[in-house]
Scaffold this active site. Structure first.
Site, PDB file in Angstrom:
ATOM      1  N   LYS A  83       0.966  -1.259   0.091  1.00 53.14           N
ATOM      2  CA  LYS A  83      -0.023  -0.015   0.157  1.00 53.14           C
ATOM      3  C   LYS A  83       0.854   1.398   0.077  1.00 53.14           C
ATOM      4  O   LYS A  83       1.690   1.392   0.635  1.00 53.14           O
ATOM      5  CB  LYS A  83      -0.975   0.117   1.224  1.00 53.14           C
ATOM      6  CG  LYS A  83      -2.023   1.113   1.288  1.00 53.14           C
ATOM      7  CD  LYS A  83      -2.610   1.089   2.570  1.00 53.14           C
ATOM      8  CE  LYS A  83      -3.758   2.319   2.712  1.00 53.14           C
ATOM      9  NZ  LYS A  83      -4.538   2.457   3.699  1.00 53.14           N
ATOM     10  N   SER A 159      -9.189   2.756   2.654  1.00 54.59           N
ATOM     11  CA  SER A 159      -8.110   3.447   1.838  1.00 54.59           C
ATOM     12  C   SER A 159      -7.238   2.626   1.379  1.00 54.59           C
ATOM     13  O   SER A 159      -6.475   2.870   0.338  1.00 54.59           O
ATOM     14  CB  SER A 159      -7.411   4.436   2.779  1.00 54.59           C
ATOM     15  OG  SER A 159      -6.615   3.833   3.684  1.00 54.59           O
ATOM     16  N   SER A 183     -10.036   0.797   6.711  1.00 54.74           N
ATOM     17  CA  SER A 183      -9.323   0.810   5.385  1.00 54.74           C
ATOM     18  C   SER A 183      -8.525  -0.582   5.163  1.00 54.74           C
ATOM     19  O   SER A 183      -8.423  -0.556   3.772  1.00 54.74           O
ATOM     20  CB  SER A 183      -8.073   1.916   5.575  1.00 54.74           C
ATOM     21  OG  SER A 183      -8.670   3.300   5.460  1.00 54.74           O
TER      22      SER A 183
END
Length: 474
Positions: A83, A159, A183
């Site tokens: 990520k 996210s 997230s």
């Protein structure tokens, strides 16, 4: 079936086994996934940076290690996506989803990345995220939105949306994520993959300059994968105390072994809406059917009320104080670390992030203290559930039809049932529940007692055996 199609369908565990036995090389595995990224990612938009040359070099070295007969790790030669927020690899571009940091290159490697690489994983690139992970959908001013591979008219969620989409599309078998309000779990639900938000403190974060910025909202990193077993292998590699993290804890759990444990003696509480969330009927039906599969696996499941005593508005008011303050804290940390005040760059920073920073400026100690009372009340109510039950199951989201570029700011707290567990610090597995009648993905959360992440994995593994979700990727 081409080698690319064959290898990109396999789990990380299967790939690692085939590499160790010489059935396939790490170079072939990495090349297959790079080809898959080239063929599919234009449609999904999961990656921000692809490290093709570096990944091929690492794969070649992994193959030489096998040839030398070395004792290799459980993820040897397996591609890994990071990520693009917090999971750093030295020398790789890391943007945090911000156009202001489009050329930023990491000066060091994060502790969890070091641990995953030590287990043999090969970093293949970084995945898309909203700026500094500030919202539950993945879209930014840098590369745009990321689509769910199940239905590309839908957003991947946020996210950690790029990571979840990359997994669901077969671009990688493993990816990192992080979770400040859902997230990990929101995109897992929207892309039909598995993630676990570990008990707070189990996975260390050595990020600087602010080592104390994760406590009020309980922000944590965690693994994402297509299978529970793969997530367990990742978690085993990632977890454990670290000297640079003042909140990390020394807890020894059996992660991989837990996946295959029976759950015959488990008593599971099922809350269809945490008492107050407006969960749509298609989600209720899909999650209820998935919950029935836990009964088929031998567990006792009973529908309950949480009895926390708060309205959704009261819970939202409390989380606004904690979450918006954490966003303001992020902006201040960026200013301290890089000398960049996000508020001075409205042309490059998304309106939603600027709005959250502005809202955060309105909260002070009194509001945080008041929110602490609500957070404690909710925590106590969940703890009461665990006096009688081993796990709590809920939907992940109240709806499944979030459009690719849909603006959710006006109802951002109504649709994820995730953020209350960032207050409590409990471990939460996020598993696919199946598709609604209209073909939209739905997910469920399996919440466990603190530091009983192994029980969460056991129930998740049982659910996967009873109700496999691999067909979501076909």
């Amino acid at each position: 079936m081409s080698l690319e199609s064959e290898l990109t369908r396999l789990s990380a565990a299967e790939l690692a086994t085939r590499i160790r036995t010489g059935d396939v090389t790490a170079t072939e595995v990495v090349d297959a996934h790079l080809e898959r990224i080239e063929h599919r990612d234009d449609e999904i938009n999961a990656f921000v940076t692809v490290c093709a040359d570096e990944a091929r070099d690492a794969a070649a070295e992994a193959d030489r290690a096998i040839e030398r007969g070395e004792d290799v790790g459980p993820l040897h030669g397996v591609p890994l996506a990071l990520k693009d927020l917090g999971a750093l690899k030295k020398g790789v571009r890391h943007t945090s989803g911000s156009a202001l940091f489009s050329d930023n290159v990491a000066a060091e490697t994060s502790a969890i990345v070091e641990r995953l690489e030590a287990a043999g994983a090969i970093v293949i690139g970084t995945t898309n995220t909203p700026e500094f992970g500030h919202k539950g959908t993945t879209d930014n001013e840098l590369v745009g939105p990321t689509a769910s591979p199940i239905d590309t008219t839908l957003n991947a969620g946020g996210s950690s949306g790029g990571s979840a989409a990359a997994l669901g599309a077969g671009l990688v078998p493993l990816a990192t994520g992080s979770d400040a309000g859902g997230s990990l779990r929101i995109p897992a639900a929207m892309c039909g993959v598995y993630a676990i938000k570990p008990t707070f403190g189990l996975v260390p974060d050595d990020g600087r300059p602010n080592a104390f910025g994760r406590t009020t909202q309980h922000v944590t990193k965690g693994p994402m994968a297509r299978t529970v077993a793969d997530a367990a292998i990742m978690l085993e590699a990632m977890a454990g105390p670290h000297a640079a993290d003042p909140t990390s804890v020394p807890v020894d759990l059996e992660y991989r072994d837990a996946v295959d444990r029976p759950i015959d003696e488990y008593r599971i509480a099922y809350s269809p809406d945490l008492d107050v969330f407006p969960v749509s009927e298609p989600i209720r039906e899909t999650v209820a059917a998935a919950t029935n599969a836990l009964e088929s696996a031998g567990a006792t499941v009973e529908e309950i009320s949480i009895d926390h005593g708060y309205s959704l508005g009261e819970l939202q008011e409390a989380t606004m104080a904690t979450y918006m303050t954490s966003i303001l804290e992020t902006a201040k940390t960026v200013e301290e670390a890089y000398g960049v005040d996000l508020r001075d760059h409205p042309e490059a920073v998304s309106d939603s992030l600027l709005a959250m920073i502005h809202i955060g400026e309105g909260f002070g100690p009194e509001e945080l203290a008041a929110s602490g009372v609500v957070r404690t009340g909710f925590f106590d109510a969940v703890q009461d559930v665990f006096e009688e039950y081993d796990l709590l199951v809920t939907p992940t989201l109240s709806r499944a039809d979030v459009g690719l570029e849909e603006d959710l700011e006006s109802s951002a707290w109504d649709w994820p049932l995730t953020w209350p567990f960032n207050w409590t610090g409990h471990p939460v597995g996020a598993a696919p529940a199946g598709l609604t009648e209209r073909g939209f993905p739905a997910g469920l959360q399996l919440v466990g007692r603190r530091f009983e992440d192994d029980r969460v994995l056991a129930a998740s593994g049982a659910l996967e055996r009873e109700r496999p979700w691999e067909s979501l990727y076909e």
